[in-house]
Design an enzyme around this catalytic site. Structure first.
Site, short mmCIF file in Angstrom:
data_model
loop_
_atom_site.label_atom_id
_atom_site.label_comp_id
_atom_site.label_asym_id
_atom_site.label_seq_id
_atom_site.Cartn_x
_atom_site.Cartn_y
_atom_site.Cartn_z
N ASN A 173 -30.85 -18.86 5.81
CA ASN A 173 -30.39 -17.48 5.62
C ASN A 173 -31.55 -16.61 6.08
OD1 ASN A 173 -27.90 -17.19 3.34
ND2 ASN A 173 -28.99 -19.13 3.30
N LYS A 197 -36.80 -27.44 -0.53
CA LYS A 197 -37.55 -26.51 0.31
C LYS A 197 -39.00 -26.41 -0.15
CE LYS A 197 -37.08 -21.79 2.16
NZ LYS A 197 -36.19 -20.60 2.12
#
Length: 338
Positions: A212, A131
């Site tokens: 999320n 990420k």
């Protein structure tokens, strides 16, 4: 459908701080088995799939914190061979299903928010992505147990692999003899146009993204902290769908997004919104619950051609000589006020 694939987003419902790794793996394996029984060839799982989303907590116990990562070094081998999660990958291989799954990666020298794409045919990692756009801060703004913090900058280093597309050779036989071109993003990355365009410039046809995303955390957003839970949920879902649909369209690719959803620990709600979006920006399938759920669709990669060859023909219509400002600096530089 000349280059047809059956794909799925595997949404995962609540995973509490106390949920055991064995319970999570059993649920993930059940999802893979369900996908295989329906002829799915690729399943995309959420961000940090094997544990709760631990960056919401301020964790001072080093032993607890270490448990949220998969220890992956040259000596231990790839994540597919690590003792905590090997069973999951072994099942995917036995069922001959490609999987993308996110997890906390500990290299012994640094920790990353990572996702791997694993071949169902061979069980080998075809690509690893870390990420890039880490949200939040290194220090908690509130130690109240009911508060949702965002401490990714504390627990992870920014990804250092960039946005490298790859060929999913394991799916070649299903796609007219041409391997699909795949890209990966994780959660907050989907909000940033730069990663999508990097993949568009490599001809990506399938973008895999696990996430999320909190449904209610007013302390994180600033501004109006009196926003209702209903309005916060509505806004979070709107922005999630907005960026995925828009960027899938402007880069002429399919996108498979998989959510960690539901209310963790009874006080940390996450949005669902797992979906499959086509190259025209349309949602062709989406989740109906906040629980474990498979979102399945048959996609034809030839549907990417219209955008790639006409509307968003990047080689024909882009003017890169005018885009220097995009990479010259990291922040806003307004023109002078005379």
């Amino acid at each position: 459908m000349a280059r047809a694939l059956k794909v799925a987003a595997a949404q995962v419902g609540p995973v509490h701080r106390s949920t055991s790794r064995a319970e999570v793996l059993a649920r993930l394996i059940k999802l893979v088995e369900g996908a295989a029984s329906q002829g799915v060839q690729l399943v995309v799982f959420p961000e940090t799939t094997f544990t709760t989303f631990f960056p919401r907590y301020y964790i001072t116990d080093d032993k607890e914190l270490a448990n949220y990562y998969e220890y992956e070094t040259e000596e231990t081998g790839p994540v597919t061979e690590t003792k905590n999660v090997k069973e999951f990958f072994d099942h995917a291989k036995a069922l001959c299903v490609d999987v993308q799954v996110g997890y906390g990666e500990d290299t012994g020298k640094g920790r990353y928010n990572t996702a791997v794409y694993v071949s169902g045919a061979t069980g080998k990692v075809l690509n690893k992505y870390r990420k890039v756009h880490l949200p939040g801060s290194t220090e908690p703004f509130d130690l109240e147990p009911t508060t949702t913090n965002q401490l990714e900058k504390r627990y992870f280093l920014p990804g250092n692999f960039g946005f490298q597309a790859f060929r999913a050779s394991s799916l070649k036989e299903h796609c007219g003899g041409t391997s699909p071109i795949v890209g990966q993003l994780i959660c907050n990355d989907r909000r940033w146009a730069e990663g999508w365009r990097c993949y568009g410039l490599q001809g990506v046809e399938i973008l895999c993204c696990g996430y999320n995303t909190t449904a209610y955390a007013p302390q994180l957003w600033g501004g109006d902290q009196n926003i209702s839970r209903e309005k916060a949920y509505e806004e979070a879902m709107f922005h999630h769908k907005l960026v995925v649909q828009a960027h899938a369209y402007t880069n002429s690719m399919f996108c498979i997004t998989a959510a960690r959803a539901g209310n963790d620990d009874g006080r940390h709600p996450l949005i669902p919104g797992s979906m499959i979006v086509d190259p025209e920006g349309h949602i062709v399938a989406e989740s109906k619950t906040e629980d474990d759920e498979l979102v399945i669709a048959v996609i034809d990669l030839d549907d990417c051609k219209q955008g790639k060859e006409r509307t968003f023909n990047l080689g024909k219509h882009r003017r890169p000589e005018l885009y220097g400002r995009l990479v010259e600096g990291g922040g806003v530089q307004p023109p002078p006020d005379e």
